[in-house]
Design an enzyme around this catalytic site. Structure first.
Site, mmCIF file in Angstrom:
data_model
loop_
_atom_site.group_PDB
_atom_site.id
_atom_site.type_symbol
_atom_site.label_atom_id
_atom_site.label_comp_id
_atom_site.label_asym_id
_atom_site.label_seq_id
_atom_site.Cartn_x
_atom_site.Cartn_y
_atom_site.Cartn_z
ATOM 1 N N CYS A 187 -1.798 -7.925 4.086
ATOM 2 C CA CYS A 187 -1.671 -6.568 3.536
ATOM 3 C C CYS A 187 -2.980 -5.834 3.768
ATOM 4 O O CYS A 187 -4.024 -6.234 3.244
ATOM 5 C CB CYS A 187 -1.345 -6.626 2.045
ATOM 6 S SG CYS A 187 -1.273 -4.999 1.270
ATOM 7 N N CYS A 215 1.322 1.312 2.940
ATOM 8 C CA CYS A 215 1.370 -0.028 3.534
ATOM 9 C C CYS A 215 0.367 -0.056 4.680
ATOM 10 O O CYS A 215 0.530 0.647 5.679
ATOM 11 C CB CYS A 215 2.770 -0.349 4.036
ATOM 12 S SG CYS A 215 2.911 -1.954 4.865
#
Length: 288
Positions: free
Chosen positions: A91, A227
Site C-alpha cells: 500500500c 490508493c
C-alpha cells in the site's frame, strides 16, 4: 499486552496503526482476522481502510518467504491487513504513514531517511524516504502489465488494463465523469484474470500523460479515498495511452493529490502522511 493504537492517513486512505517493534504487543495469534475487522469497523471500532502493524521483520513469520535475500536490509516490516482481515501485499499510502510513525515514535531519525530506508512488505522490499517539505516518497518498483479486462459497474462495462504493483489492479480509463459513478458495490471483474481479487481504478484523463482523476474500489475494503498503488498503476496506464514510457503524473483522488514519477525501471510515489490520534483500547472493548 499493550492496547496502544494510533490512527492516521495518507490522502485520507486511513489506517489503524499498531506500534509493535518487538512483536510482543500484537503477535499474529492476537491480531487475527476477526480483531482486524473489529478495529476497522467505523461504527463499533476505530474505523479504517486497514490495519498496519509496525514491527521488526525478524518477528514476522512469513517475512523470510516474501522478502527472500532482501530481509537482510529490511529491519522493519509493514504488516498490512485489509479491513476484511485478509493480508495485503502493498500500500503506497500505508507505507508513507508507516515511515511517518517510525519517525514520530522515535524509532528512526528523519535526517537519516532523506535517501530512503528499506521496509519489508508482502509485495517485497520497498524503499521509502522523507522529503524536505514534510512529505514522503516511495520507490514502488516497476508497473507490470499482465493483460486486459473489464470492470462492470451498473450494467456498463469499462475496459481496463491489468497492472501489478505488487498487488493487482484493473485500470479503466474512461470519458465518463468518475465523480458520477456509484461505487457502493464493487465492480464485477473476470475471476480467472484476478483469482485473488483486484483493486479497480476508474480514471478520467484531464491532461494526457500529466494529470488524471481517480476513484478506486479496493478488494476487501470497498471504495477508499485514495490508493497509492492504484495511483501508480493509473499513472503508468495514462502514460502508456499517451504513447509515453516515462513522465510525472499528478493524480487527484477524493482525499487529495499524489504525484507519480514513472521511470524506465520503477515508479516513485510522493505524498503526505499524518497521525490523527493516539490512545489505548479499553479493556471493555477488547473483552467484548
Amino acid at each position: 499486552m499493550s492496547a496502544r493504537v494510533l490512527v492516521g492517513h495518507g490522502t485520507e486512505n486511513d489506517f489503524v496503526v499498531l506500534p509493535d517493534p518487538d512483536g510482543t504487543a500484537w503477535p499474529e495469534e492476537r491480531l487475527d482476522a476477526a480483531l482486524v475487522r473489529r478495529l476497522c469497523d467505523r461504527r463499533a471500532g476505530l474505523g479504517g481502510d486497514g490495519v498496519l502493524r509496525v514491527v521488526r521483520s525478524v518477528h514476522v513469520p512469513d517475512a523470510p518467504a516474501v522478502l527472500g535475500e532482501g530481509i537482510a536490509r529490511c529491519e522493519w516490516f509493514m504488516d498490512h491487513r485489509n479491513a476484511d482481515g485478509s493480508y495485503a501485499e502493498m500500500c503506497g499510502n500505508g507505507i508513507r504513514l508507516f515511515l511517518h510513525v517510525l519517525l514520530t515514535e522515535g524509532l528512526l531519525d528523519r535526517a537519516a531517511c532523506a535517501d530512503g530506508v528499506w521496509v519489508g512488505t508482502r509485495g517485497g522490499p520497498r524503499r521509502v524516504g522523507a522529503t524536505a517539505d514534510g512529505g514522503y516518497w516511495v520507490d514502488m518498483g516497476p508497473a507490470r502489465p499482465f493483460g486486459a479486462g473489464a470492470a462492470v459497474l451498473g450494467g456498463t462495462a469499462f475496459p481496463g488494463r491489468a497492472v501489478s504493483m505488487g498487488n493487482p489492479h484493473l485500470v479503466c480509463l474512461t470519458d465518463v465523469d468518475v465523480d458520477a459513478l456509484d461505487l457502493t458495490s464493487a465492480p464485477a471483474v473476470d475471476g480467472a484474470l484476478f483469482p485473488e481479487g483486484v483493486n479497480v481504478e476508474l480514471v478520467t484523463v484531464l491532461d494526457p500523460g500529466a494529470h488524471v482523476r481517480l476513484r478506486v474500489s479496493e478488494r476487501g475494503v470497498g471504495e477508499t479515498r485514495s490508493c497509492g498503488t492504484g495511483a501508480c498503476a493509473a499513472a503508468w496506464t495514462a502514460l502508456e495511452a499517451a504513447g509515453a514510457a516515462t513522465g510525472t503524473v499528478a493524480v487527484d483522488v477524493p482525499g487529495g493529490r499524489l504525484s507519480v514519477r514513472v521511470e524506465p525501471t520503477t515508479t516513485v510515489l510522493t505524498g503526505p502522511a499524518v497521525v490523527v490520534a493516539a490512545g489505548e483500547l479499553t479493556a471493555e472493548w477488547l473483552g467484548s
